[in-house]
Scaffold this motif. Structure first.
Motif, short mmCIF file in Angstrom:
data_model
loop_
_atom_site.label_atom_id
_atom_site.label_comp_id
_atom_site.label_asym_id
_atom_site.label_seq_id
_atom_site.Cartn_x
_atom_site.Cartn_y
_atom_site.Cartn_z
N PHE A 54 11.85 -6.04 49.00
CA PHE A 54 12.39 -5.29 47.86
C PHE A 54 11.71 -5.73 46.57
CE2 PHE A 54 15.70 -5.06 44.49
CZ PHE A 54 15.78 -3.67 44.40
N GLU A 55 11.60 -7.03 46.35
CA GLU A 55 10.95 -7.53 45.14
C GLU A 55 9.47 -7.13 45.11
OE1 GLU A 55 12.46 -8.84 42.64
OE2 GLU A 55 14.41 -8.89 43.63
N SER A 56 8.81 -7.22 46.24
CA SER A 56 7.40 -6.85 46.32
C SER A 56 7.21 -5.37 46.05
CB SER A 56 6.86 -7.22 47.69
OG SER A 56 5.51 -6.80 47.84
N ALA A 57 8.09 -4.55 46.63
CA ALA A 57 7.98 -3.10 46.45
C ALA A 57 8.24 -2.70 45.01
CB ALA A 57 8.95 -2.38 47.38
N LEU A 58 9.18 -3.39 44.36
CA LEU A 58 9.43 -3.11 42.94
C LEU A 58 8.19 -3.42 42.10
CD1 LEU A 58 13.05 -4.48 42.31
CD2 LEU A 58 12.32 -2.09 42.35
N ALA A 59 7.57 -4.56 42.39
CA ALA A 59 6.36 -4.92 41.64
C ALA A 59 5.25 -3.91 41.90
CB ALA A 59 5.92 -6.33 42.05
N TRP A 60 5.12 -3.48 43.14
CA TRP A 60 4.10 -2.48 43.49
C TRP A 60 4.39 -1.16 42.79
CZ3 TRP A 60 3.82 0.26 48.86
CH2 TRP A 60 2.65 1.04 48.93
N ARG A 61 5.66 -0.76 42.80
CA ARG A 61 6.06 0.47 42.10
C ARG A 61 5.72 0.39 40.61
NH1 ARG A 61 12.21 1.00 40.79
NH2 ARG A 61 11.42 -0.51 39.26
N ASP A 62 6.05 -0.74 39.99
CA ASP A 62 5.84 -0.89 38.56
C ASP A 62 4.37 -0.98 38.19
OD1 ASP A 62 8.57 -0.82 38.31
OD2 ASP A 62 8.81 -2.99 38.06
N SER A 63 3.52 -1.31 39.16
CA SER A 63 2.08 -1.37 38.89
C SER A 63 1.37 -0.07 39.28
CB SER A 63 1.46 -2.55 39.64
OG SER A 63 1.53 -2.36 41.05
N GLY A 64 2.16 0.97 39.58
CA GLY A 64 1.56 2.28 39.86
C GLY A 64 1.49 2.65 41.32
N GLY A 65 2.37 2.06 42.14
CA GLY A 65 2.34 2.34 43.58
C GLY A 65 2.80 3.72 43.98
N GLY A 66 3.45 4.42 43.05
CA GLY A 66 3.81 5.81 43.30
C GLY A 66 4.84 6.00 44.42
N PHE A 67 4.74 7.16 45.09
CA PHE A 67 5.73 7.50 46.10
C PHE A 67 5.83 6.48 47.24
CE2 PHE A 67 5.40 12.34 45.13
CZ PHE A 67 6.11 12.15 43.95
N PRO A 68 4.70 5.97 47.77
CA PRO A 68 4.83 5.00 48.86
C PRO A 68 5.61 3.75 48.45
CG PRO A 68 2.60 5.86 48.78
CD PRO A 68 3.29 6.33 47.53
N ALA A 69 5.36 3.26 47.25
CA ALA A 69 6.06 2.08 46.77
C ALA A 69 7.55 2.36 46.63
CB ALA A 69 5.48 1.61 45.44
N ARG A 70 7.89 3.51 46.08
CA ARG A 70 9.30 3.87 45.90
C ARG A 70 9.99 4.05 47.25
NH1 ARG A 70 9.09 8.81 41.82
NH2 ARG A 70 11.36 8.76 42.20
N HIS A 71 9.24 4.59 48.20
CA HIS A 71 9.81 4.74 49.54
C HIS A 71 10.09 3.37 50.15
CE1 HIS A 71 9.59 5.88 53.95
NE2 HIS A 71 10.53 6.67 53.48
N CYS A 72 9.19 2.44 49.98
CA CYS A 72 9.40 1.10 50.53
C CYS A 72 10.56 0.39 49.83
CB CYS A 72 8.12 0.28 50.44
SG CYS A 72 8.13 -1.11 51.61
N VAL A 73 10.75 0.63 48.54
CA VAL A 73 11.93 0.10 47.84
C VAL A 73 13.19 0.58 48.55
CG1 VAL A 73 13.30 0.25 45.73
CG2 VAL A 73 10.84 -0.14 45.57
N ALA A 74 13.24 1.87 48.85
CA ALA A 74 14.42 2.44 49.50
C ALA A 74 14.64 1.84 50.89
CB ALA A 74 14.28 3.96 49.60
N LEU A 75 13.55 1.68 51.66
CA LEU A 75 13.68 1.14 53.01
C LEU A 75 14.13 -0.32 52.98
CD1 LEU A 75 10.57 2.68 54.78
CD2 LEU A 75 12.91 3.54 54.69
N ALA A 76 13.66 -1.07 52.00
CA ALA A 76 14.12 -2.45 51.86
C ALA A 76 15.61 -2.49 51.56
CB ALA A 76 13.33 -3.16 50.77
N LEU A 77 16.08 -1.56 50.73
CA LEU A 77 17.51 -1.49 50.43
C LEU A 77 18.32 -1.14 51.68
CD1 LEU A 77 17.29 0.33 47.00
CD2 LEU A 77 18.24 -1.95 47.38
N VAL A 78 17.78 -0.26 52.51
CA VAL A 78 18.45 0.05 53.77
C VAL A 78 18.55 -1.21 54.64
CG1 VAL A 78 18.30 1.34 55.93
CG2 VAL A 78 17.76 2.48 53.78
N ALA A 79 17.44 -1.92 54.75
CA ALA A 79 17.43 -3.14 55.56
C ALA A 79 18.40 -4.19 55.03
CB ALA A 79 16.02 -3.72 55.63
N MET A 80 18.63 -4.16 53.72
CA MET A 80 19.59 -5.07 53.10
C MET A 80 21.02 -4.55 53.19
SD MET A 80 17.17 -5.82 49.78
CE MET A 80 18.39 -6.63 48.76
#
Length: 260
Positions: A54-80
């Motif tokens: 989740f923390e890694s995906a947030l950092a990736w999203r904030d650095s311009g990771g776009g849709f894939p990064a945001r999707h991984c944020v969501a999946l990490a939240l599901v896993a949590m």
């Protein structure tokens, strides 16, 4: 309720071939490889250490990771197991994908519906699934998923209708046959329920949900030895799963009631 409708989150991954279309311009091959590698790493970390993912995906999203990064944020939240937050994240992602004309809109809506189901937010789950079906009315996976949502609120006729359409589109869907069998049972037609579940098992003999459902039908027909055999088979196949837990519950109930 329909016997243990499995929660399917579409294998928590977006099609590898489609991923470059999420954020990258066509032809940027180095960027494509980097984006795919980042996404794969994020998924792997999600399975192992979701909080770090989740923390890694947030950092990736904030650095311009776009849709894939945001999707991984969501999946990490599901896993949590932060299902409400995850579902909202997927809805927001779907809204932006719709604006971008992404072909992955319906799969993300499907995931959002399933996560709302995990959160026991059945109205939200139904609304999102229905939105997806308005876009793609013959999406078999989404029809099956909405049937699970409807079953959760006791709308077995609605669940049956979605499953019936799914099976008209693909008569060999063993999961849909199993779930329609359960719908038939709840609607009072055990004979047709048994026909559906037997067909499901002819297509996939070791399908745990189908074995559980057939066991329920056998027990209702006072064929307790056959019911026990099916539920014991589920324990052999999937002992440390939700299906295994359900099989144990049925076996315990069978033992309690054996002298009645």
């Amino acid at each position: 309720m329909i016997a243990r409708f499995s929660i399917i989150l579409m294998a928590i991954t977006i099609s590898l071939a489609a991923r470059p279309q999420l954020t990258l311009a066509a032809g940027a091959m180095d960027g494509v490889r980097t984006q795919e590698s980042e996404y794969e790493a994020c998924l792997t970390l999600t399975r192992r250490e979701p909080e770090k993912a989740f923390e890694s995906a947030l950092a990736w999203r904030d650095s311009g990771g776009g849709f894939p990064a945001r999707h991984c944020v969501a999946l990490a939240l599901v896993a949590m197991k932060k299902y409400d937050h995850a579902a909202l994240t997927l809805e927001e992602l779907a809204e932006d994908m719709q604006g971008a004309g992404s072909e992955l809109l319906v799969p993300v809506l499907t995931q959002a519906a399933n996560v709302w189901l995990l959160a026991d937010e059945y109205d939200r789950a139904n609304a999102v699934a229905t939105t997806g079906l308005e876009i793609d009315p013959e999406n078999i996976n989404l029809l099956v998923d909405r049937s699970r949502i409807l079953a959760k609120v006791g709308d077995y006729k609605g669940a049956f209708d979605d499953l019936d359409l799914a099976l008209k589109l693909d008569p060999a869907r063993s999961d849909a046959l199993t779930f329609r069998a359960a719908a038939w049972r709840h609607l009072g037609d055990n004979a047709r329920a048994l026909e559906d579940v037997e067909l499901a098992l002819s297509l996939e003999p070791d399908l745990p949900d189908a074995l559980i459902e057939r066991g329920i039908l056998y027990e209702a027909a006072d064929k307790r030895d056959l019911a026990r055999k099916d539920w014991l088979r589920v324990l052999d196949l999937a002992t440390n799963t939700a299906a295994g837990d359900e099989a144990r519950r049925h076996l315990e109930s069978l033992d309690v009631n054996k002298d009645k």
